[in-house]
Scaffold this motif. Structure first.
Motif, PDB file in Angstrom:
ATOM      1  N   LEU A  56       0.811  -1.216   0.000  1.00 26.14           N
ATOM      2  CA  LEU A  56       0.000   0.000   0.000  1.00 26.14           C
ATOM      3  C   LEU A  56       0.842   1.263   0.000  1.00 26.14           C
ATOM      4  O   LEU A  56       0.310   2.374   0.048  1.00 26.14           O
ATOM      5  CB  LEU A  56      -0.942   0.007   1.206  1.00 26.14           C
ATOM      6  N   GLY A  57       2.158   1.117  -0.018  1.00 24.27           N
ATOM      7  CA  GLY A  57       3.050   2.261  -0.128  1.00 24.27           C
ATOM      8  C   GLY A  57       2.907   3.243   1.019  1.00 24.27           C
ATOM      9  O   GLY A  57       2.793   2.865   2.188  1.00 24.27           O
ATOM     10  N   ALA A  58       2.875   4.550   0.673  1.00 25.04           N
ATOM     11  CA  ALA A  58       2.860   5.608   1.678  1.00 25.04           C
ATOM     12  C   ALA A  58       1.550   5.683   2.453  1.00 25.04           C
ATOM     13  O   ALA A  58       1.450   6.426   3.434  1.00 25.04           O
ATOM     14  CB  ALA A  58       3.145   6.952   1.015  1.00 25.04           C
ATOM     15  N   ARG A  59       0.530   4.942   2.025  1.00 20.41           N
ATOM     16  CA  ARG A  59      -0.721   4.918   2.782  1.00 20.41           C
ATOM     17  C   ARG A  59      -0.523   4.225   4.134  1.00 20.41           C
ATOM     18  O   ARG A  59      -1.308   4.431   5.051  1.00 20.41           O
ATOM     19  CB  ARG A  59      -1.804   4.190   1.996  1.00 20.41           C
ATOM     20  N   VAL A  60       0.516   3.387   4.233  1.00 13.80           N
ATOM     21  CA  VAL A  60       0.821   2.676   5.474  1.00 13.80           C
ATOM     22  C   VAL A  60       1.916   3.424   6.212  1.00 13.80           C
ATOM     23  O   VAL A  60       2.985   3.707   5.654  1.00 13.80           O
ATOM     24  CB  VAL A  60       1.268   1.228   5.198  1.00 13.80           C
ATOM     25  N   LEU A  61       1.651   3.730   7.465  1.00 12.36           N
ATOM     26  CA  LEU A  61       2.638   4.384   8.320  1.00 12.36           C
ATOM     27  C   LEU A  61       3.141   3.411   9.372  1.00 12.36           C
ATOM     28  O   LEU A  61       2.417   2.498   9.791  1.00 12.36           O
ATOM     29  CB  LEU A  61       2.011   5.598   9.016  1.00 12.36           C
ATOM     30  N   THR A  62       4.381   3.593   9.783  1.00 15.84           N
ATOM     31  CA  THR A  62       4.942   2.937  10.965  1.00 15.84           C
ATOM     32  C   THR A  62       5.564   4.045  11.804  1.00 15.84           C
ATOM     33  O   THR A  62       5.601   5.209  11.387  1.00 15.84           O
ATOM     34  CB  THR A  62       6.016   1.904  10.591  1.00 15.84           C
ATOM     35  N   THR A  63       6.079   3.706  12.967  1.00 18.75           N
ATOM     36  CA  THR A  63       6.741   4.744  13.750  1.00 18.75           C
ATOM     37  C   THR A  63       8.008   5.236  13.061  1.00 18.75           C
ATOM     38  O   THR A  63       8.518   6.309  13.405  1.00 18.75           O
ATOM     39  CB  THR A  63       7.078   4.228  15.158  1.00 18.75           C
ATOM     40  N   ASP A  64       8.516   4.492  12.089  1.00 19.30           N
ATOM     41  CA  ASP A  64       9.673   4.967  11.326  1.00 19.30           C
ATOM     42  C   ASP A  64       9.302   6.068  10.342  1.00 19.30           C
ATOM     43  O   ASP A  64      10.171   6.822   9.885  1.00 19.30           O
ATOM     44  CB  ASP A  64      10.325   3.807  10.561  1.00 19.30           C
ATOM     45  N   THR A  65       8.018   6.179   9.985  1.00 15.11           N
ATOM     46  CA  THR A  65       7.598   7.173   8.988  1.00 15.11           C
ATOM     47  C   THR A  65       6.555   8.158   9.514  1.00 15.11           C
ATOM     48  O   THR A  65       6.408   9.247   8.960  1.00 15.11           O
ATOM     49  CB  THR A  65       7.020   6.477   7.744  1.00 15.11           C
ATOM     50  N   LEU A  66       5.837   7.790  10.558  1.00 16.99           N
ATOM     51  CA  LEU A  66       4.736   8.613  11.055  1.00 16.99           C
ATOM     52  C   LEU A  66       5.157  10.043  11.352  1.00 16.99           C
ATOM     53  O   LEU A  66       4.450  11.002  11.008  1.00 16.99           O
ATOM     54  CB  LEU A  66       4.150   7.972  12.324  1.00 16.99           C
TER      55      LEU A  66
END
Length: 461
Positions: free
Chosen positions: A154-164
């Motif tokens: 889902l690419g950038a639609r999915v966040l993790t704490t590494d990207t949030l």
């Protein structure tokens, strides 16, 4: 190829690795710290510090909206999402810079940049240019967020704490997978900042709590601010315009659909072990696929290699990583010198969740099958200081053995980060309910809640 020789090689310059390197050097070992980047520790860069900055912003907004209880009228509260995130990143970067400042004091020969992989149980390769011979090594490579299979692709639609924490603005809506410490902290903070939040978790626990009464209270409290679904499972996910559409089943097996601007994967983190080439070392592995290691000395079975911090998947919190790093570094130095590793005294576990109300788990876990325990409880709903502050939600459960010695407990309420430390110290010092009860407690404070629990335990013994 450049050949180097060290007593101890430490892989990873995070909290555990830095502590291990310093402990090894302090023990007289010639130690090298290897970091592939970006460094700065998980806590400072993507973990506890940026999440607390988000929580602080959410708390400020919530407090401003909640003054009516005290007869204070606030006309309007506006959340500037970009400003919230700019402040978060600026403060986060200060914490990261302080870590780098500490590393800058290391001499050149004590630090190497690059990706390390084992060539054997006595040698490491750094890329194709350097071979390191060591007498003992410490794996402190940290962890990475787990993205469940339905969310992949889902690419950038999915966040993790590494990207949030890198997003430019707050999303209109957010689906969070996981109601553990990370998931519920971020979910509540986002909800208080005006984001429509849905939390989905396969289990029943909330905020790391397991005592049924506290779990139910937590579910009700957090569920009043966001949509919380326990016992639910995401089956599929697909792009939905600029957002995402989640298909999931609730605890009754009914099909549900949630649409959100973004989805946050917060189901946990996995140790970073893949690039290390551990197959060349000959370590024994447990059922979880991780290296088998002694949880007191941190020495792995099969080679003079130790593992510490998030890399061992045991207790992935900063104070544990720091402690494990110190133990691993000192024991690596001992092995390098031909001495037996030490086995430090048992350590009282302590885990906290910085939601409002806060949650904590201390010492021995909740065990409904242990009939040798006495359990004391209290509720914050009518606790004096909590009512004064308008924070009278949650409760405390503490367990002791039949002699009254305190074993552990769980907490949900105001000032829990402080109350939990008091209980952790008491458990570590093997204090009894009576000895804690006999200590002074000031009125009116939330600490009086601990005093009342000790009275309950004493009566039950």
């Amino acid at each position: 190829m450049r050949e180097l020789d060290y007593d101890v090689a430490v892989i990873g310059a995070g909290t555990a690795g830095i502590a291990a390197h310093r402990a090894a050097a302090a023990s007289g070992a010639r130690s090298v710290l290897i970091e592939r980047g970006p460094g700065g520790t998980t806590c400072a860069r993507v973990g506890c510090m940026p999440s607390k900055l988000l929580i602080a912003a959410g708390t400020a907004a919530h407090t401003a909206r909640s003054t009516d209880l005290f007869g204070i009228r606030v006309a309007d509260v506006a959340v500037d999402g970009p400003a919230v995130l700019r402040r978060l990143r600026a403060e986060r970067d200060r914490f990261v810079a302080s870590v780098f400042d500490g590393l800058g004091d290391l001499p050149d020969h004590a630090r190497l940049d690059g990706t390390a992989r084992f060539e054997s149980d006595r040698t490491l390769l750094i890329g194709d240019a350097i071979r390191i011979r060591f007498r003992a090594a410490v794996i402190a490579t940290g962890s990475r967020p787990i993205v469940p299979e339905p969310l992949r692709g889902l690419g950038a639609r999915v966040l993790t704490t590494d990207t949030l924490f890198e997003i430019p603005d707050l999303p209109d809506s957010l689906a969070v997978l996981g109601a553990g410490a990370v998931g519920i902290e971020i979910a509540q903070a986002m909800a208080r900042l005006g984001v429509a939040v849905t939390v989905i978790d396969t289990g029943e626990a909330v905020a790391g709590l397991s005592e049924p009464g506290l779990v139910q209270q937590a579910a009700e409290i957090f569920g009043s601010e966001l949509n919380l679904h326990r016992g639910a499972e995401v089956r599929a996910a697909a792009p939905d315009g600029d957002g995402v559409c989640l298909h999931w089943t609730d605890r009754d097996g009914r099909e549900q659909v949630t649409r959100a601007s973004r989805v946050l994967a917060a189901i946990g983190r996995a140790p970073n072990l893949q690039p290390l080439g551990l197959e060349a070392v000959g370590l024994r592995h447990g059922a979880d696929g991780l290296p088998d290691f002694d949880r007191r000395s941190l020495v792995c079975a099969g080679a003079p290699i130790l593992i510490a911090g998030d890399a061992d998947g045991w207790r992935p919190v900063l104070h544990e990583a720091s402690r494990q790093g110190r133990i691993a570094g000192a024991n690596a130095a001992a092995l390098a010198a031909g001495r037996a590793p030490a086995a430090p005294a048992p350590w009282t576990s302590l885990a906290m969740v910085f939601t409002h109300p806060q949650a904590a788990v201390i010492g021995a876990p909740y065990d409904p099958e242990d009939d040798g325990r006495v359990i004391g409880s209290m509720d914050f709903s009518d606790q004096g200081r909590a009512r004064v502050e308008g924070l009278n939600r949650g409760g405390i459960r503490i367990w002791a053995d039949r002699s009254g010695q305190l074993l552990g407990g769980e907490m949900l309420g105001p000032a829990v980060e402080h109350l939990a430390h008091l209980l952790a110290y008491a458990v570590t010092d093997k204090q009894t309910a009576q000895s804690v009860h006999d200590r002074p407690v000031y009125h009116p404070t939330v600490e009086e809640g601990l005093f009342s629990i000790m009275s309950t335990i004493i009566r039950k013994i």
